[in-house]
Scaffold this motif. Structure first.
Motif, PDB file in Angstrom:
ATOM      1  N   LEU A 186       0.830  -1.202   0.000  1.00 57.80           N
ATOM      2  CA  LEU A 186       0.000   0.000   0.000  1.00 57.80           C
ATOM      3  C   LEU A 186       0.865   1.253   0.000  1.00 57.80           C
ATOM      4  CD1 LEU A 186      -2.635  -1.120   2.645  1.00 57.80           C
ATOM      5  CD2 LEU A 186      -2.968  -1.005   0.165  1.00 57.80           C
ATOM      6  N   ARG A 187       0.523   2.196  -0.866  1.00 62.83           N
ATOM      7  CA  ARG A 187       1.231   3.481  -0.934  1.00 62.83           C
ATOM      8  C   ARG A 187       0.446   4.579  -0.206  1.00 62.83           C
ATOM      9  NH1 ARG A 187       5.233   3.501  -4.692  1.00 62.83           N
ATOM     10  NH2 ARG A 187       5.018   5.728  -5.131  1.00 62.83           N
ATOM     11  N   SER A 188      -0.850   4.375  -0.098  1.00 58.24           N
ATOM     12  CA  SER A 188      -1.722   5.307   0.613  1.00 58.24           C
ATOM     13  C   SER A 188      -3.035   4.590   0.864  1.00 58.24           C
ATOM     14  CB  SER A 188      -1.939   6.585  -0.205  1.00 58.24           C
ATOM     15  OG  SER A 188      -2.633   6.281  -1.410  1.00 58.24           O
ATOM     16  N   VAL A 189      -3.943   5.242   1.564  1.00 62.79           N
ATOM     17  CA  VAL A 189      -5.301   4.728   1.730  1.00 62.79           C
ATOM     18  C   VAL A 189      -6.261   5.803   1.217  1.00 62.79           C
ATOM     19  CG1 VAL A 189      -4.713   3.253   3.682  1.00 62.79           C
ATOM     20  CG2 VAL A 189      -5.495   5.596   4.095  1.00 62.79           C
ATOM     21  N   PRO A 190      -7.463   5.423   0.789  1.00 66.26           N
ATOM     22  CA  PRO A 190      -8.407   6.432   0.299  1.00 66.26           C
ATOM     23  C   PRO A 190      -8.764   7.445   1.384  1.00 66.26           C
ATOM     24  CG  PRO A 190      -9.123   4.211  -0.283  1.00 66.26           C
ATOM     25  CD  PRO A 190      -7.988   4.058   0.673  1.00 66.26           C
ATOM     26  N   ASP A 191      -9.123   8.617   0.954  1.00 68.29           N
ATOM     27  CA  ASP A 191      -9.555   9.663   1.887  1.00 68.29           C
ATOM     28  C   ASP A 191     -10.729   9.158   2.725  1.00 68.29           C
ATOM     29  OD1 ASP A 191      -9.450  12.251   2.980  1.00 68.29           O
ATOM     30  OD2 ASP A 191     -11.143  12.863   1.740  1.00 68.29           O
ATOM     31  N   ALA A 206       2.214  -1.302   9.544  1.00 67.10           N
ATOM     32  CA  ALA A 206       3.651  -1.332   9.250  1.00 67.10           C
ATOM     33  C   ALA A 206       3.967  -2.166   8.016  1.00 67.10           C
ATOM     34  CB  ALA A 206       4.411  -1.885  10.453  1.00 67.10           C
ATOM     35  N   ASP A 207       5.180  -1.947   7.486  1.00 67.46           N
ATOM     36  CA  ASP A 207       5.716  -2.737   6.368  1.00 67.46           C
ATOM     37  C   ASP A 207       4.865  -2.613   5.109  1.00 67.46           C
ATOM     38  OD1 ASP A 207       7.852  -3.709   7.971  1.00 67.46           O
ATOM     39  OD2 ASP A 207       6.528  -5.228   8.802  1.00 67.46           O
ATOM     40  N   ASN A 208       4.572  -1.372   4.744  1.00 66.88           N
ATOM     41  CA  ASN A 208       3.937  -1.058   3.473  1.00 66.88           C
ATOM     42  C   ASN A 208       4.822  -0.058   2.727  1.00 66.88           C
ATOM     43  OD1 ASN A 208       1.008  -2.200   2.935  1.00 66.88           O
ATOM     44  ND2 ASN A 208       1.159  -1.859   5.143  1.00 66.88           N
ATOM     45  N   ASP A 209       4.430   0.281   1.521  1.00 64.88           N
ATOM     46  CA  ASP A 209       5.230   1.196   0.696  1.00 64.88           C
ATOM     47  C   ASP A 209       4.669   2.612   0.769  1.00 64.88           C
ATOM     48  OD1 ASP A 209       6.731  -1.004  -0.064  1.00 64.88           O
ATOM     49  OD2 ASP A 209       5.570  -1.372  -1.878  1.00 64.88           O
ATOM     50  N   TRP A 210       4.451   3.118   1.963  1.00 61.45           N
ATOM     51  CA  TRP A 210       3.807   4.422   2.131  1.00 61.45           C
ATOM     52  C   TRP A 210       4.596   5.511   1.402  1.00 61.45           C
ATOM     53  CZ3 TRP A 210      -0.706   3.088   3.360  1.00 61.45           C
ATOM     54  CH2 TRP A 210      -0.976   2.134   4.336  1.00 61.45           C
ATOM     55  N   ASP A 211       3.906   6.177   0.477  1.00 62.68           N
ATOM     56  CA  ASP A 211       4.540   7.183  -0.382  1.00 62.68           C
ATOM     57  C   ASP A 211       4.363   8.562   0.231  1.00 62.68           C
ATOM     58  OD1 ASP A 211       5.569   8.748  -2.355  1.00 62.68           O
ATOM     59  OD2 ASP A 211       4.129   8.189  -3.906  1.00 62.68           O
ATOM     60  N   CYS A 212       5.394   9.031   0.918  1.00 61.56           N
ATOM     61  CA  CYS A 212       5.305  10.305   1.631  1.00 61.56           C
ATOM     62  C   CYS A 212       5.611  11.500   0.739  1.00 61.56           C
ATOM     63  CB  CYS A 212       6.236  10.282   2.835  1.00 61.56           C
ATOM     64  SG  CYS A 212       5.738   9.055   4.067  1.00 61.56           S
ATOM     65  N   GLU A 213       5.842  11.281  -0.543  1.00 66.03           N
ATOM     66  CA  GLU A 213       6.025  12.389  -1.476  1.00 66.03           C
ATOM     67  C   GLU A 213       4.746  12.673  -2.259  1.00 66.03           C
ATOM     68  OE1 GLU A 213       9.392  11.799  -3.942  1.00 66.03           O
ATOM     69  OE2 GLU A 213      10.829  11.812  -2.290  1.00 66.03           O
ATOM     70  N   SER A 214       3.685  12.002  -1.884  1.00 70.52           N
ATOM     71  CA  SER A 214       2.409  12.179  -2.574  1.00 70.52           C
ATOM     72  C   SER A 214       1.411  12.875  -1.656  1.00 70.52           C
ATOM     73  CB  SER A 214       1.850  10.819  -3.007  1.00 70.52           C
ATOM     74  OG  SER A 214       0.514  10.938  -3.439  1.00 70.52           O
ATOM     75  N   CYS A 215       0.561  13.694  -2.243  1.00 69.41           N
ATOM     76  CA  CYS A 215      -0.502  14.349  -1.481  1.00 69.41           C
ATOM     77  C   CYS A 215      -1.428  13.324  -0.836  1.00 69.41           C
ATOM     78  CB  CYS A 215      -1.341  15.236  -2.397  1.00 69.41           C
ATOM     79  SG  CYS A 215      -0.467  16.626  -3.111  1.00 69.41           S
ATOM     80  N   ASP A 216      -1.543  12.122  -1.443  1.00 63.07           N
ATOM     81  CA  ASP A 216      -2.474  11.107  -0.960  1.00 63.07           C
ATOM     82  C   ASP A 216      -2.114  10.595   0.425  1.00 63.07           C
ATOM     83  OD1 ASP A 216      -3.813  11.325  -3.358  1.00 63.07           O
ATOM     84  OD2 ASP A 216      -2.758   9.653  -4.302  1.00 63.07           O
ATOM     85  N   ILE A 217      -0.914  10.845   0.903  1.00 58.38           N
ATOM     86  CA  ILE A 217      -0.489  10.348   2.213  1.00 58.38           C
ATOM     87  C   ILE A 217      -1.013  11.226   3.340  1.00 58.38           C
ATOM     88  CG2 ILE A 217       1.664  11.648   2.562  1.00 58.38           C
ATOM     89  CD1 ILE A 217       1.137   7.850   3.090  1.00 58.38           C
ATOM     90  N   LEU A 218      -1.498  12.422   3.023  1.00 57.04           N
ATOM     91  CA  LEU A 218      -1.868  13.385   4.063  1.00 57.04           C
ATOM     92  C   LEU A 218      -2.999  12.894   4.955  1.00 57.04           C
ATOM     93  CD1 LEU A 218      -1.538  16.750   2.104  1.00 57.04           C
ATOM     94  CD2 LEU A 218       0.028  15.776   3.799  1.00 57.04           C
ATOM     95  N   TYR A 219      -3.988  12.197   4.369  1.00 56.31           N
ATOM     96  CA  TYR A 219      -5.084  11.692   5.214  1.00 56.31           C
ATOM     97  C   TYR A 219      -4.565  10.698   6.238  1.00 56.31           C
ATOM     98  CZ  TYR A 219      -8.829   8.738   6.860  1.00 56.31           C
ATOM     99  OH  TYR A 219      -9.661   8.012   7.676  1.00 56.31           O
ATOM    100  N   THR A 245       6.359   3.822   8.740  1.00 50.72           N
ATOM    101  CA  THR A 245       7.374   4.682   8.132  1.00 50.72           C
ATOM    102  C   THR A 245       7.223   4.801   6.623  1.00 50.72           C
ATOM    103  OG1 THR A 245       8.884   2.780   7.993  1.00 50.72           O
ATOM    104  CG2 THR A 245       9.050   4.180   9.936  1.00 50.72           C
ATOM    105  N   CYS A 246       7.790   5.881   6.099  1.00 48.54           N
ATOM    106  CA  CYS A 246       7.739   6.169   4.666  1.00 48.54           C
ATOM    107  C   CYS A 246       8.636   5.207   3.895  1.00 48.54           C
ATOM    108  CB  CYS A 246       8.195   7.601   4.392  1.00 48.54           C
ATOM    109  SG  CYS A 246       7.271   8.857   5.317  1.00 48.54           S
ATOM    110  N   GLN A 247       8.221   4.905   2.681  1.00 46.87           N
ATOM    111  CA  GLN A 247       9.005   4.015   1.833  1.00 46.87           C
ATOM    112  C   GLN A 247      10.404   4.589   1.594  1.00 46.87           C
ATOM    113  OE1 GLN A 247       7.715   3.815  -2.217  1.00 46.87           O
ATOM    114  NE2 GLN A 247       8.732   1.874  -2.626  1.00 46.87           N
ATOM    115  N   SER A 252       8.724   8.794   9.991  1.00 43.84           N
ATOM    116  CA  SER A 252       7.392   8.337  10.372  1.00 43.84           C
ATOM    117  C   SER A 252       6.332   9.039   9.535  1.00 43.84           C
ATOM    118  CB  SER A 252       7.145   8.617  11.855  1.00 43.84           C
ATOM    119  OG  SER A 252       8.083   7.909  12.647  1.00 43.84           O
ATOM    120  N   VAL A 253       5.349   8.278   9.104  1.00 40.29           N
ATOM    121  CA  VAL A 253       4.267   8.836   8.293  1.00 40.29           C
ATOM    122  C   VAL A 253       3.532   9.929   9.059  1.00 40.29           C
ATOM    123  CG1 VAL A 253       2.043   8.311   7.201  1.00 40.29           C
ATOM    124  CG2 VAL A 253       3.966   6.748   6.899  1.00 40.29           C
ATOM    125  N   ASN A 254       3.397   9.762  10.377  1.00 40.03           N
ATOM    126  CA  ASN A 254       2.640  10.749  11.143  1.00 40.03           C
ATOM    127  C   ASN A 254       3.361  12.085  11.275  1.00 40.03           C
ATOM    128  OD1 ASN A 254       4.623   9.826  12.879  1.00 40.03           O
ATOM    129  ND2 ASN A 254       3.304   9.798  14.680  1.00 40.03           N
TER     130      ASN A 254
END
Length: 344
Positions: A186-191, A206-219, A245-247, A252-254
């Motif tokens: 997962l890179r993000s979750v829906p709003d 944990a252990d996902n591909d969270w994309d912290c350079e995308s606006c979609d991560i803000l939610y 954590t970010c990919q 940290s994503v938060n």
């Protein structure tokens, strides 16, 4: 007499029904039966037996060699409350496989090879409380796949290959207390993905591909900041919101906000307008037009001025204007070229 006959009839009906429902001495081949617990446990099977006790409440098929299921494999077993398919080789679940299991409360399909789920596969499981689909190969989920599971309290989707989640996939799970999404892609979750989960106590992200350079991560970032006590590391239950954590980094994503995501490439509304493809195209078009328009206008002006000057010089010569006047006029750049050259 009539009352006596009625009692005899009722007695025989109850007796025959009791014999039929309590005949646990004849167990399916490869299975063991426990009539006291109303449970059937099978081992070493490649197919689900078709003579399982109809009043069984628990069917344990874990660690068999089931690679596929007949669409009617569990039809008639409408008393089941627990079905365990853990550790088989199932690649899919046939549509309608669970349609008669309206009393089912626990369904484990952990550690199989599921690659996809049919639309509506869980629609009849209206009393399901515990659903485990972890350790499979699911890349996506059908829309509204969990909508009928309004009594679900535990959902495990960990250790799959999920790359995204459908919009509103958890919206109907208002009783959910535990949600596992760990170890996916997962890179993000829906709003507003988790906004309806008012009873949620534990979530593992944990252990996902969270994309912290995308606006979609803000939610997700904002949600974690507001629900940090629910973020767990594993089944052990340790709380660790910083563990999401970010990919490619340990950030940290938060910690991601609109400001530092902007620095990482998330544009504001103003910048989107300035750098959007439409505005870029417009700017580039205007630049090209300017480059094309200015030379053309200049050439047009020069040609017009040249023709006017030639006409003016001709008038001068035909009227025998003195050369002094011509030389004075010739100080004007174009007139100098035209008039001096044409001087008689």
């Amino acid at each position: 007499m009539e009352r006596w006959f009625s009692r005899i009839t009722m007695f025989w009906m109850l007796f025959l029904g009791e014999v039929q429902s309590q005949d646990w001495t004849k167990c399916s081949t490869g299975c063991t039966c426990d009539g006291n617990k109303m449970s059937v446990t099978c081992n070493g099977l490649k197919n689900v037996p078709n003579d399982i006790q109809k009043d069984a409440k628990k069917l344990d098929l874990k660690y068999n060699s089931l690679s596929k299921l007949s669409p009617t494999a569990f039809h008639g077993l409408n008393k089941l409350t627990i079905l365990n398919l853990w550790g088989n080789k199932l690649q899919t679940l046939p549509a309608g496989i669970f349609k008669e299991l309206k009393n089912l409360e626990t369904l484990w399909v952990t550690d199989n090879k599921l690659q996809a789920l049919p639309i509506g596969v869980f629609d009849q499981l209206v009393n399901l409380a515990d659903l485990r689909l972890n350790i499979n190969q699911l890349k996506s989920l059908p829309p509204r796949v969990f909508d009928s599971l309004t009594k679900l309290t535990y959902l495990s989707l960990g250790s799959n290959q999920l790359q995204s989640l459908p919009e509103g996939v958890f919206d109907k799970l208002t009783q959910l207390k535990t949600l596992h999404l760990l170890n996916n892609q997962l890179r993000s979750v829906p709003d507003k993905a988790f906004d309806k989960l008012s009873k949620l106590e534990t979530i593992i992200l944990a252990d996902n591909d969270w994309d912290c350079e995308s606006c979609d991560i803000l939610y997700l970032s904002q949600w974690i900041r507001g629900n940090g006590e629910k973020i767990k590391t594993s089944n052990a239950g340790y709380t660790d919101p910083d563990g999401v954590t970010c990919q490619g980094t340990m950030e940290s994503v938060n910690k991601i906000t609109k400001e530092n995501t902007f620095q990482a490439g998330c544009p504001t509304t103003t910048q989107q307008m300035a750098t959007s493809p439409a505005s870029t195209t417009t700017t580039e078009t205007m630049t090209v037009r300017e480059k094309q328009t200015k030379p053309r206008m200049k050439i047009f002006q020069e040609e017009l001025f040249s023709k006017a000057s030639i006409f003016f010089c001709q008038v001068i010569f035909t009227q025998h204007v003195s050369l002094v006047v011509i030389h004075i006029l010739a100080e004007i750049p174009l007139l100098h070229i035209v008039c001096v050259v044409r001087k008689p």
